[in-house]
Scaffold this active site. Sequence first.
Site, PDB file in Angstrom:
ATOM      1  N   SER A  36       0.784  -1.230   0.000  1.00  0.00           N
ATOM      2  CA  SER A  36       0.000   0.000   0.000  1.00  0.00           C
ATOM      3  C   SER A  36       0.820   1.286   0.000  1.00  0.00           C
ATOM      4  O   SER A  36       0.243   2.367  -0.148  1.00  0.00           O
ATOM      5  CB  SER A  36      -0.971   0.006   1.177  1.00  0.00           C
ATOM      6  OG  SER A  36      -2.032  -0.891   0.939  1.00  0.00           O
ATOM      7  N   SER A  87       1.878  -3.565   2.750  1.00  0.00           N
ATOM      8  CA  SER A  87       2.111  -5.002   2.897  1.00  0.00           C
ATOM      9  C   SER A  87       1.481  -5.754   1.734  1.00  0.00           C
ATOM     10  O   SER A  87       0.449  -5.350   1.193  1.00  0.00           O
ATOM     11  CB  SER A  87       1.496  -5.532   4.188  1.00  0.00           C
ATOM     12  OG  SER A  87       1.960  -4.835   5.317  1.00  0.00           O
ATOM     13  N   TYR A  89     -10.402   2.596   5.525  1.00  0.00           N
ATOM     14  CA  TYR A  89      -9.277   2.346   4.620  1.00  0.00           C
ATOM     15  C   TYR A  89      -9.684   1.317   3.571  1.00  0.00           C
ATOM     16  O   TYR A  89     -10.246   0.279   3.894  1.00  0.00           O
ATOM     17  CB  TYR A  89      -8.090   1.840   5.435  1.00  0.00           C
ATOM     18  CG  TYR A  89      -6.795   1.734   4.688  1.00  0.00           C
ATOM     19  CD1 TYR A  89      -6.068   2.875   4.341  1.00  0.00           C
ATOM     20  CD2 TYR A  89      -6.271   0.490   4.339  1.00  0.00           C
ATOM     21  CE1 TYR A  89      -4.870   2.779   3.672  1.00  0.00           C
ATOM     22  CE2 TYR A  89      -5.074   0.382   3.673  1.00  0.00           C
ATOM     23  CZ  TYR A  89      -4.368   1.530   3.336  1.00  0.00           C
ATOM     24  OH  TYR A  89      -3.175   1.415   2.668  1.00  0.00           O
ATOM     25  N   LYS A 141       3.709   6.136   5.614  1.00  0.00           N
ATOM     26  CA  LYS A 141       2.786   5.183   4.983  1.00  0.00           C
ATOM     27  C   LYS A 141       3.344   3.779   5.163  1.00  0.00           C
ATOM     28  O   LYS A 141       4.529   3.548   4.943  1.00  0.00           O
ATOM     29  CB  LYS A 141       2.605   5.475   3.488  1.00  0.00           C
ATOM     30  CG  LYS A 141       1.539   4.597   2.835  1.00  0.00           C
ATOM     31  CD  LYS A 141       0.163   4.987   3.301  1.00  0.00           C
ATOM     32  CE  LYS A 141      -0.932   4.045   2.792  1.00  0.00           C
ATOM     33  NZ  LYS A 141      -0.944   2.757   3.524  1.00  0.00           N
TER      34      LYS A 141
END
Length: 396
Positions: free
Chosen positions: A90, A344, A176, A341
Amino acid sequence: MRKISVAKVGIIAATSFYLGACAQATDSKDQSQFEQTVSEAIRPIIEENNVPGMAVAVTVQGKRYFFNYGVASKENGQKVTQDTIFEIGSVSKTFTATLASYAQVSGTLSLLDNASKYLPALADSSFNKISLLNLGTYTAGGLPLQFPENVNDQQEMIAYYKGWRPSYAPGTRRLYSNPSIGLLGYLAARSIGKPFDELMEKKLFPKLGLTRTYLKVPQNQMSKYAYGYSKDNKPIRVSPGVLDSEAYGVKTTASDMIQFVEANMNGMELDETLQRAIAGTHIGYFKVGDMTQALGWEMYTYPINLDRLLAGNSSQVSLKVNVVTRLAPSLSPQQNVLINKTGSTNGFGAYVVFVPVKGIGIVMMANKNYPIPARVKAAYQILMALDSKLRLTSAR
């Protein structure tokens, strides 16, 4: 929502918070001192989480330092270097945000436009009232973390969006979501008139000076592409998926990522449009506790203590619905912030953090998806040590 004026973002001031050429570090004394600092933070992670390999890059006021640990492949024993290619998950969203901001600066879209404007198939859907900014800040109204399993191609993707209904009024909750920022990237590319992958690999990455950053690793670079390792330590790489490029598809090296970090702190060598685009990704739009949601990036007032940074990167924030406070006016890019940030995939774990006012940036990439709190703690330990060294140096 207040109209965003990209002119007010600033061309240089918003990203140029420290001076100094971005070059490979040559000070052996600093290299040795920093190596001890980094190793003290990283080696426990490797041991406790059985991480095969990690690449760490640090930039301190324009000088780069690289620290490599372990192997890129347990099968062939190839060692990690600053040119080993890792999946960053991400963290890819920060590149997607940069492209969307670039499209806004270039005049092909406005983040305040409704999403349906750029995809006629979504006319008369919920996206008539959801802005591109909502998509980029996960405030569309409850888009989930992942697409349902039955969404496997573009046709099914569009059908999903057409049938989706928000659980909350846009701009009131944050959840998210890959389908959220993924759609932003998809629509930004449509506004420019070219496929997303092409825009990234043939325009944005080259403009940033990134020569070993890919969405699809070319065949002649596959030998440098690390294998990730699953929870049961099986070799694995990311699988294709709908909007994967936009949400989690970037593969890159420590040397390229630290250059991207430097571009976010001091982009004076970049063209004016790209400078303004990067600055646009540092505008704060919503607050969740101590965390300010920007476009792709997440920000905190600096200095910040470790507990608050961990809270902002916790599963409570990343996996659950959170009430947001809309910043009105939006928060212009600041110097005294920590910007970060996490990212994964099933076999990789990454973390990027930088503090513009200090000129310090840290990139951590591993070929195992180890816990996010461990990443944050290690990076914070390194950051505090580097910050302390800078303050002692300036006091002399």
